[in-house]
Design a protein around this motif. Structure first.
Motif, PDB file in Angstrom:
ATOM      1  N   GLY A   1      15.287  -2.859  -2.152  1.00 39.33           N
ATOM      2  CA  GLY A   1      15.608  -3.428  -0.490  1.00 39.33           C
ATOM      3  C   GLY A   1      14.198  -3.332  -0.053  1.00 39.33           C
ATOM      4  O   GLY A   1      12.936  -3.413  -0.556  1.00 39.33           O
ATOM      5  N   PRO A   2      14.176  -3.576   1.381  1.00 41.52           N
ATOM      6  CA  PRO A   2      12.877  -3.477   2.125  1.00 41.52           C
ATOM      7  C   PRO A   2      12.130  -2.116   2.014  1.00 41.52           C
ATOM      8  O   PRO A   2      12.704  -1.139   1.780  1.00 41.52           O
ATOM      9  CB  PRO A   2      13.357  -3.870   3.565  1.00 41.52           C
ATOM     10  CG  PRO A   2      15.006  -3.501   3.590  1.00 41.52           C
ATOM     11  CD  PRO A   2      15.373  -3.765   2.179  1.00 41.52           C
ATOM     12  N   TRP A   3      10.784  -2.291   2.035  1.00 41.15           N
ATOM     13  CA  TRP A   3      10.148  -1.119   2.139  1.00 41.15           C
ATOM     14  C   TRP A   3      10.167  -0.103   3.486  1.00 41.15           C
ATOM     15  O   TRP A   3      10.654  -0.857   4.334  1.00 41.15           O
ATOM     16  CB  TRP A   3       8.511  -1.553   2.345  1.00 41.15           C
ATOM     17  CG  TRP A   3       7.897  -1.796   0.925  1.00 41.15           C
ATOM     18  CD1 TRP A   3       7.837  -2.701   0.198  1.00 41.15           C
ATOM     19  CD2 TRP A   3       7.604  -0.761   0.049  1.00 41.15           C
ATOM     20  NE1 TRP A   3       7.184  -2.733  -1.104  1.00 41.15           N
ATOM     21  CE2 TRP A   3       7.067  -1.518  -1.287  1.00 41.15           C
ATOM     22  CE3 TRP A   3       7.470   0.661  -0.286  1.00 41.15           C
ATOM     23  CZ2 TRP A   3       6.599  -1.091  -2.272  1.00 41.15           C
ATOM     24  CZ3 TRP A   3       6.954   1.097  -1.291  1.00 41.15           C
ATOM     25  CH2 TRP A   3       6.382   0.651  -2.397  1.00 41.15           C
ATOM     26  N   PRO A   4      10.305   1.133   3.396  1.00 41.64           N
ATOM     27  CA  PRO A   4      10.877   1.754   4.653  1.00 41.64           C
ATOM     28  C   PRO A   4       9.342   1.696   5.812  1.00 41.64           C
ATOM     29  O   PRO A   4       9.569   1.859   6.917  1.00 41.64           O
ATOM     30  CB  PRO A   4      10.566   3.281   4.220  1.00 41.64           C
ATOM     31  CG  PRO A   4      10.753   3.330   2.633  1.00 41.64           C
ATOM     32  CD  PRO A   4      10.432   1.868   2.381  1.00 41.64           C
ATOM     33  N   GLY A   5       8.189   1.133   5.245  1.00 34.33           N
ATOM     34  CA  GLY A   5       7.135   0.795   6.259  1.00 34.33           C
ATOM     35  C   GLY A   5       6.057   0.602   5.210  1.00 34.33           C
ATOM     36  O   GLY A   5       6.008   0.263   4.184  1.00 34.33           O
ATOM     37  N   SER A   6       4.849   0.392   5.827  1.00 31.99           N
ATOM     38  CA  SER A   6       3.606   0.117   5.106  1.00 31.99           C
ATOM     39  C   SER A   6       2.837   1.353   5.328  1.00 31.99           C
ATOM     40  O   SER A   6       1.782   1.389   6.350  1.00 31.99           O
ATOM     41  CB  SER A   6       2.921  -1.180   5.616  1.00 31.99           C
ATOM     42  OG  SER A   6       3.499  -2.211   5.526  1.00 31.99           O
ATOM     43  N   PRO A   7       3.005   2.276   4.319  1.00 33.47           N
ATOM     44  CA  PRO A   7       2.294   3.775   4.408  1.00 33.47           C
ATOM     45  C   PRO A   7       0.873   3.616   4.237  1.00 33.47           C
ATOM     46  O   PRO A   7       0.449   2.748   3.501  1.00 33.47           O
ATOM     47  CB  PRO A   7       3.060   4.618   3.347  1.00 33.47           C
ATOM     48  CG  PRO A   7       3.529   3.490   2.310  1.00 33.47           C
ATOM     49  CD  PRO A   7       3.906   2.197   3.127  1.00 33.47           C
ATOM     50  N   ASP A   8       0.395   4.308   5.080  1.00 36.27           N
ATOM     51  CA  ASP A   8      -1.267   4.451   4.802  1.00 36.27           C
ATOM     52  C   ASP A   8      -1.617   5.397   3.566  1.00 36.27           C
ATOM     53  O   ASP A   8      -0.949   6.518   3.500  1.00 36.27           O
ATOM     54  CB  ASP A   8      -2.034   5.037   6.116  1.00 36.27           C
ATOM     55  CG  ASP A   8      -3.577   5.339   6.101  1.00 36.27           C
ATOM     56  OD1 ASP A   8      -4.068   4.949   4.701  1.00 36.27           O
ATOM     57  OD2 ASP A   8      -4.063   6.052   6.679  1.00 36.27           O
ATOM     58  N   PRO A   9      -2.081   4.734   2.476  1.00 41.53           N
ATOM     59  CA  PRO A   9      -2.375   5.319   1.186  1.00 41.53           C
ATOM     60  C   PRO A   9      -3.281   6.782   1.381  1.00 41.53           C
ATOM     61  O   PRO A   9      -3.203   7.656   0.422  1.00 41.53           O
ATOM     62  CB  PRO A   9      -3.229   4.315   0.520  1.00 41.53           C
ATOM     63  CG  PRO A   9      -3.683   3.427   1.229  1.00 41.53           C
ATOM     64  CD  PRO A   9      -2.965   3.357   2.486  1.00 41.53           C
ATOM     65  N   GLY A  10      -3.999   6.804   2.549  1.00 47.74           N
ATOM     66  CA  GLY A  10      -4.568   8.244   2.705  1.00 47.74           C
ATOM     67  C   GLY A  10      -3.658   9.156   3.023  1.00 47.74           C
ATOM     68  O   GLY A  10      -4.160  10.330   3.280  1.00 47.74           O
TER      69      GLY A  10
ATOM     70  N   PRO B   1       0.823  -1.395  -0.043  1.00 45.44           N
ATOM     71  CA  PRO B   1      -0.045  -0.043  -0.037  1.00 45.44           C
ATOM     72  C   PRO B   1       0.839   1.272  -0.138  1.00 45.44           C
ATOM     73  O   PRO B   1       1.750   1.353   0.697  1.00 45.44           O
ATOM     74  CB  PRO B   1      -0.871  -0.072   1.444  1.00 45.44           C
ATOM     75  CG  PRO B   1      -0.919  -1.748   1.495  1.00 45.44           C
ATOM     76  CD  PRO B   1       0.553  -1.908   0.922  1.00 45.44           C
ATOM     77  N   GLY B   2       0.452   2.214  -0.793  1.00 42.65           N
ATOM     78  CA  GLY B   2       1.161   3.612  -0.890  1.00 42.65           C
ATOM     79  C   GLY B   2       2.201   3.567  -1.999  1.00 42.65           C
ATOM     80  O   GLY B   2       2.617   4.609  -2.562  1.00 42.65           O
ATOM     81  N   ALA B   3       2.432   2.226  -2.665  1.00 48.74           N
ATOM     82  CA  ALA B   3       3.525   2.213  -4.077  1.00 48.74           C
ATOM     83  C   ALA B   3       2.688   3.084  -5.125  1.00 48.74           C
ATOM     84  O   ALA B   3       1.542   3.233  -5.270  1.00 48.74           O
ATOM     85  CB  ALA B   3       3.680   1.109  -4.458  1.00 48.74           C
ATOM     86  N   ALA B   4       3.696   3.858  -5.718  1.00 45.55           N
ATOM     87  CA  ALA B   4       3.376   4.688  -6.911  1.00 45.55           C
ATOM     88  C   ALA B   4       3.164   3.986  -8.240  1.00 45.55           C
ATOM     89  O   ALA B   4       3.884   2.967  -8.275  1.00 45.55           O
ATOM     90  CB  ALA B   4       4.463   5.878  -7.135  1.00 45.55           C
ATOM     91  N   VAL B   5       2.016   4.290  -8.640  1.00 46.88           N
ATOM     92  CA  VAL B   5       1.501   3.392 -10.052  1.00 46.88           C
ATOM     93  C   VAL B   5       1.559   4.501 -11.106  1.00 46.88           C
ATOM     94  O   VAL B   5       1.475   5.423 -11.323  1.00 46.88           O
ATOM     95  CB  VAL B   5       0.159   3.009  -9.861  1.00 46.88           C
ATOM     96  CG1 VAL B   5      -0.301   2.048 -11.007  1.00 46.88           C
ATOM     97  CG2 VAL B   5      -0.014   2.150  -8.628  1.00 46.88           C
TER      98      VAL B   5
ATOM     99  N   SER C   1       7.470  14.521  -4.929  1.00 51.21           N
ATOM    100  CA  SER C   1       8.496  15.095  -3.946  1.00 51.21           C
ATOM    101  C   SER C   1       9.551  13.949  -3.555  1.00 51.21           C
ATOM    102  O   SER C   1      10.627  14.252  -3.355  1.00 51.21           O
ATOM    103  CB  SER C   1       7.863  15.636  -2.797  1.00 51.21           C
ATOM    104  OG  SER C   1       7.221  14.693  -2.131  1.00 51.21           O
ATOM    105  N   GLY C   2       8.932  12.893  -3.509  1.00 49.89           N
ATOM    106  CA  GLY C   2       9.916  11.655  -2.895  1.00 49.89           C
ATOM    107  C   GLY C   2      10.076  11.867  -1.404  1.00 49.89           C
ATOM    108  O   GLY C   2      10.844  10.887  -0.802  1.00 49.89           O
ATOM    109  N   LEU C   3       9.331  12.552  -0.655  1.00 52.11           N
ATOM    110  CA  LEU C   3       9.488  12.940   0.838  1.00 52.11           C
ATOM    111  C   LEU C   3       8.780  11.604   1.420  1.00 52.11           C
ATOM    112  O   LEU C   3       7.489  11.421   0.835  1.00 52.11           O
ATOM    113  CB  LEU C   3       8.890  14.419   1.216  1.00 52.11           C
ATOM    114  CG  LEU C   3       9.436  15.496   0.837  1.00 52.11           C
ATOM    115  CD1 LEU C   3       9.016  16.700   1.297  1.00 52.11           C
ATOM    116  CD2 LEU C   3      10.851  15.638   1.052  1.00 52.11           C
ATOM    117  N   GLY C   4       9.465  11.014   2.561  1.00 53.91           N
ATOM    118  CA  GLY C   4       8.750  10.112   2.867  1.00 53.91           C
ATOM    119  C   GLY C   4       9.423   8.716   2.650  1.00 53.91           C
ATOM    120  O   GLY C   4       9.418   7.501   3.266  1.00 53.91           O
TER     121      GLY C   4
END
Length: 290
Positions: free
Chosen positions: A276-285, A140-144, A221-224
């Motif tokens: 590599g590993p995801w920084p986390g599982s971001p909330d897409p909201g 979740p949160g990955a750019a498409v 922006s790439g922030l986060g």
């Protein structure tokens, strides 16, 4: 030669005799003369008989074997038509598939190509389902991306599928940057979307004192850390009153953006996944950097 009524009657008489049967009672010269006179009538009779025969053949209904053969040919034509259509569709899909594999991936990221497997007509430009899931590294949160343009973010995943929330949806929030004005804000969809028209998105929380212009590029922006920076999204467009920016409560500016992605023609998308590993599982909201 002038035809008088007696001549015509005599000619018709000999013609009828000849049409009725052979002139056995005439001598050779007389028979030849009668045949020469009545030849046009014989030719007319033959032509009429041929025409009637062809007409009768045309009007004669086809036999059962003819009908079966016609049905077989019709089925064959339909099969060939479907094969041609399928070949054209496969060619288009292969061309689009190769296009995605030719896309350069951002550093430290890879692009996972996935087919679009379902689109709801009622939410056609706000969300859709793709045929790759967390077994392929999606989260979740990955750019498409559609083509090389950002079209949305992954909302939720299963092992082999995922739901994509597009930038046209108000619940899809994405950190963006305007390189020309060096401003960073949050992009989301607008509630005021017209049915089956290209969506217009909103960038909010921009610095109010910056100078903004129409047609400015908007990128991620790439922030986060959950979305690569610098992915193209769209361009700034003016508001209905032709102003470029609206100031909200003397606190921040808002801009309108038209996405570059075509929301109607794509059959595949590419999802940006870290190597590599995801920084986390971001909330897409939640937008990058919030």
């Amino acid at each position: 030669m002038r035809f008088t009524p007696p001549t015509v009657l005599l000619t018709l008489f000999f013609g009828l005799l000849l049409l009725a049967g052979p002139l056995t009672f005439m001598a050779g010269p007389a028979r030849r003369a009668a045949a020469g006179i009545t030849l046009p009538f014989l030719q007319l009779k033959a032509a009429a008989a041929t025409g009637l025969t062809r007409t009768a053949e045309a009007l004669t209904p086809p036999t059962k074997s003819d009908q079966a053969r016609i049905r077989h040919l019709e089925r064959l034509v339909e099969q060939l038509r479907l094969q041609l259509q399928n070949s054209r569709t496969a060619l288009d899909e292969n061309r689009e598939f190769r296009q995605y594999y030719d896309l350069p991936a951002p550093p430290d990221w890879k692009l996972v190509v996935a087919p679009v497997i379902a689109r709801d007509p009622l939410t056609w430009n706000r969300r859709f389902r793709i045929g790759k899931g967390h077994n392929s590294g999606l989260a979740p949160g990955a750019a498409v991306l559609a083509g090389n343009q950002v079209i949305g973010r992954v909302l939720e995943t299963t092992p082999n599928s995922a739901v994509v929330l597009t930038v046209a949806d108000p619940d899809c929030r994405l950190g963006v940057r305007l390189p020309a004005s060096n401003a960073v804000g949050i992009l989301c969809g607008r509630q005021e979307q017209k049915w089956h028209e290209p969506p217009i998105c909103l960038i909010t929380y921009l610095p109010r004192d910056n100078s903004y212009t129409d047609e400015e590029f908007v990128v991620t922006s790439g922030l986060g850390g959950t979305v690569p920076p610098g992915l193209p999204i769209g361009r700034v467009v003016p508001w209905e009153d032709q102003k470029t920016a609206h100031i909200v409560g003397a606190a921040y500016a808002q801009l309108l953006v038209r996405p570059n992605a075509d929301f109607t023609l794509f059959q595949f998308v590419a999802v940006a996944v870290p190597r590599g590993p995801w920084p986390g599982s971001p909330d897409p909201g939640t937008a990058d950097g919030e």
